[in-house]
Scaffold this active site. Structure first.
Site, PDB file in Angstrom:
ATOM      1  N   GLU A  78     -32.190 -73.599  49.137  1.00  0.00           N
ATOM      2  CA  GLU A  78     -32.709 -74.769  49.828  1.00  0.00           C
ATOM      3  C   GLU A  78     -33.974 -75.288  49.142  1.00  0.00           C
ATOM      4  O   GLU A  78     -34.712 -74.524  48.517  1.00  0.00           O
ATOM      5  CB  GLU A  78     -33.040 -74.402  51.260  1.00  0.00           C
ATOM      6  CG  GLU A  78     -34.099 -73.327  51.307  1.00  0.00           C
ATOM      7  CD  GLU A  78     -34.322 -72.746  52.690  1.00  0.00           C
ATOM      8  OE1 GLU A  78     -33.336 -72.521  53.396  1.00  0.00           O
ATOM      9  OE2 GLU A  78     -35.484 -72.517  53.030  1.00  0.00           O
ATOM     10  N   CYS A  91     -40.871 -78.208  48.506  1.00  0.00           N
ATOM     11  CA  CYS A  91     -40.891 -76.764  48.729  1.00  0.00           C
ATOM     12  C   CYS A  91     -39.675 -76.188  48.000  1.00  0.00           C
ATOM     13  O   CYS A  91     -38.542 -76.542  48.309  1.00  0.00           O
ATOM     14  CB  CYS A  91     -40.809 -76.524  50.234  1.00  0.00           C
ATOM     15  SG  CYS A  91     -40.589 -74.813  50.683  1.00  0.00           S
ATOM     16  N   CYS A 149     -33.676 -62.836  49.355  1.00  0.00           N
ATOM     17  CA  CYS A 149     -34.980 -62.218  49.110  1.00  0.00           C
ATOM     18  C   CYS A 149     -34.869 -60.728  49.406  1.00  0.00           C
ATOM     19  O   CYS A 149     -34.197 -60.322  50.351  1.00  0.00           O
ATOM     20  CB  CYS A 149     -36.041 -62.847  50.008  1.00  0.00           C
ATOM     21  SG  CYS A 149     -37.698 -62.186  49.722  1.00  0.00           S
ATOM     22  N   CYS A 186     -38.635 -59.382  55.369  1.00  0.00           N
ATOM     23  CA  CYS A 186     -39.529 -59.578  56.523  1.00  0.00           C
ATOM     24  C   CYS A 186     -38.673 -59.783  57.784  1.00  0.00           C
ATOM     25  O   CYS A 186     -37.659 -60.485  57.742  1.00  0.00           O
ATOM     26  CB  CYS A 186     -40.430 -60.786  56.297  1.00  0.00           C
ATOM     27  SG  CYS A 186     -41.435 -60.606  54.814  1.00  0.00           S
ATOM     28  N   CYS A 215     -38.007 -63.456  59.225  1.00  0.00           N
ATOM     29  CA  CYS A 215     -37.554 -64.482  58.283  1.00  0.00           C
ATOM     30  C   CYS A 215     -36.052 -64.383  58.077  1.00  0.00           C
ATOM     31  O   CYS A 215     -35.531 -63.309  57.760  1.00  0.00           O
ATOM     32  CB  CYS A 215     -38.287 -64.301  56.951  1.00  0.00           C
ATOM     33  SG  CYS A 215     -37.641 -65.323  55.617  1.00  0.00           S
ATOM     34  N   CYS A 228     -37.916 -71.750  56.600  1.00  0.00           N
ATOM     35  CA  CYS A 228     -37.384 -70.914  55.532  1.00  0.00           C
ATOM     36  C   CYS A 228     -36.050 -70.255  55.874  1.00  0.00           C
ATOM     37  O   CYS A 228     -35.919 -69.580  56.879  1.00  0.00           O
ATOM     38  CB  CYS A 228     -38.434 -69.842  55.244  1.00  0.00           C
ATOM     39  SG  CYS A 228     -37.890 -68.483  54.266  1.00  0.00           S
TER      40      CYS A 228
END
Ligand code: SAH
Ligand code: SF4
Length: 361
Positions: free
Chosen positions: A95, A108, A115, A119, A122, A341
């Site tokens: 994205e 952004c 990832c 976390c 997220c 995100c």
């Protein structure tokens, strides 16, 4: 991690492209002309590069992926935010979000597909890491969105600022992100000032210690908690590099070059929005010039955390203010299109939008 077969042409820094051409027997000044076609004239069709020799074009087409990534989907929020799903040559998608403000249009960008940091607040973190992005796939997000805006909004539309706050941990993909920053800053190319680029990191200490060897862009630290137990609950990386180690590493960052360090703090109801957290922050952030960016937690369907009330957010900000900190609240942009995100990617997975044409909502 399977990478695309060919390296993207957009992965080259100007110096890198000069070397590539020279080592293959071509004149290295052609690199400057190619940069001009790509990043000043936005001409992606090699046939139109009238001052570049046919042999060079053949060499590039044979050895590199010369097509920029494609906009697979986009959505426009009522507040002006535009969210893009960008497809790479191997069909992996990331994205990118264009966020307008008074005098700028910030993009952004993502640095990885997924990832590895994991976390707990997220959505990207729940996907795991699929692969790093090549430098050219980071630059490619900028190119794809610029071309889209030029074709669909205004011919001279230009993105002015970059934040590495999309999918991925940029410092985990250090070399490619470093190369991309050099290309963003290249005067003969995109020519974006270092002051207009911000890299956000969850706190990878060994890479923070290497920032002396990185273009001097702004740095944002995803702090999210002022106490180790809460930070570890939110960010497993805190087990490896706790607050003490993180702040020791930050002391090494050449601040004169890296103009500013911002601390990002996601506010989560009844978890890190208490008076103890304010006291913890003021103990940690001793420099009064520290800037804190409060981000109200953006709820998504499966999320276990809640966003605090507006009154609580205002109280938290005020308490920090009174203690002398510069403190802003990030207004949630693009709420109606799930612009936080990782959330578009999840929506895409759910609705399988990949198979549909570009649609506007
Ligand atoms: N991986 C880097 C780069 C940006 S991560 C880092 O963690 O710093 C993406 C950004 O989105 C971060 O600023 C993160 O704090 C924010 N974010 C992720 N999930 C969120 C959520 N549910 N609500 C609000 N912000 C979120
Ligand atoms: Fe990765 Fe950043 Fe999401 Fe953490 S907040 S999982 S580091 S993208």
């Amino acid at each position: 991690m399977k990478m695309p077969e060919k390296e993207s042409l957009f992965s080259f820094t100007l110096e890198g492209l000069r070397e590539e051409l020279q080592s293959n027997g071509f004149a290295k000044f052609s690199a400057d002309q190619i940069f001009n076609w790509l990043y000043k004239r936005w001409e992606m069709d090699l046939d139109k590069w009238s001052n570049v020799s046919a042999k060079i074009k053949k060499h590039l087409l044979e050895n590199y992926d010369c097509t920029p990534p494609q906009v697979a989907w986009q959505a426009h929020s009522i507040d002006g935010t535009r969210k893009f799903l960008i497809a790479m040559s191997d069909k992996q998608t990331v994205e990118a979000v264009a966020i307008p403000a008074k005098d700028r249009l910030t993009l952004c960008v993502s640095s990885q597909v997924g990832c590895a940091i994991g976390c707990t607040f997220c959505h990207t973190g729940t996907m795991g890491l699929k692969r790093h992005l090549q430098a050219g796939e980071i630059i490619g997000q900028y190119v794809a969105v610029t071309l889209w805006l030029q074709q669909n909004v205004a011919p001279d539309e230009r993105l002015t600022n970059i934040v590495f706050m999309g999918q991925g941990e940029p410092l985990h993909n250090f070399d490619n992100v470093k190369k991309a920053c050099a290309t963003f800053m290249e005067e003969k190319g995109l020519s974006i000032s270092q002051r207009k680029i911000t890299l956000s990191t969850s706190g990878l200490v060994p890479q923070i210690e290497k920032l002396w060897d990185f273009p001097p862009v702004n740095v944002a630290i995803s702090l999210h908690a002022a106490h180790n137990d809460i930070r570890t609950e939110l960010m497993p990386i805190n087990k490896a590099y706790d607050l003490k180690r993180l702040f020791e590493a930050l002391k090494q960052v050449p601040l004169k070059a890296h103009r500013r360090i911002t601390y990002e703090y996601i506010l989560i109801a009844d978890l890190n929005d208490r008076i103890e957290d304010i006291e913890g922050l003021s103990a940690l952030l001793t420099q009064k010039e520290s800037k804190v960016n409060l981000i109200p937690f953006n709820e998504y369907p499966e999320s276990k955390f809640k966003r605090p009330s507006n009154a609580k957010i205002a109280w938290f900000q005020n308490e920090l203010w009174e203690r002398g900190y510069v403190c802003t609240v990030r207004t949630t942009k693009g709420d109606d299109i799930l612009a936080a995100c990782g959330q578009l990617k999840s929506m895409e997975d759910r609705l399988n939008l990949w198979n549909s044409d570009v649609i506007e909502v």
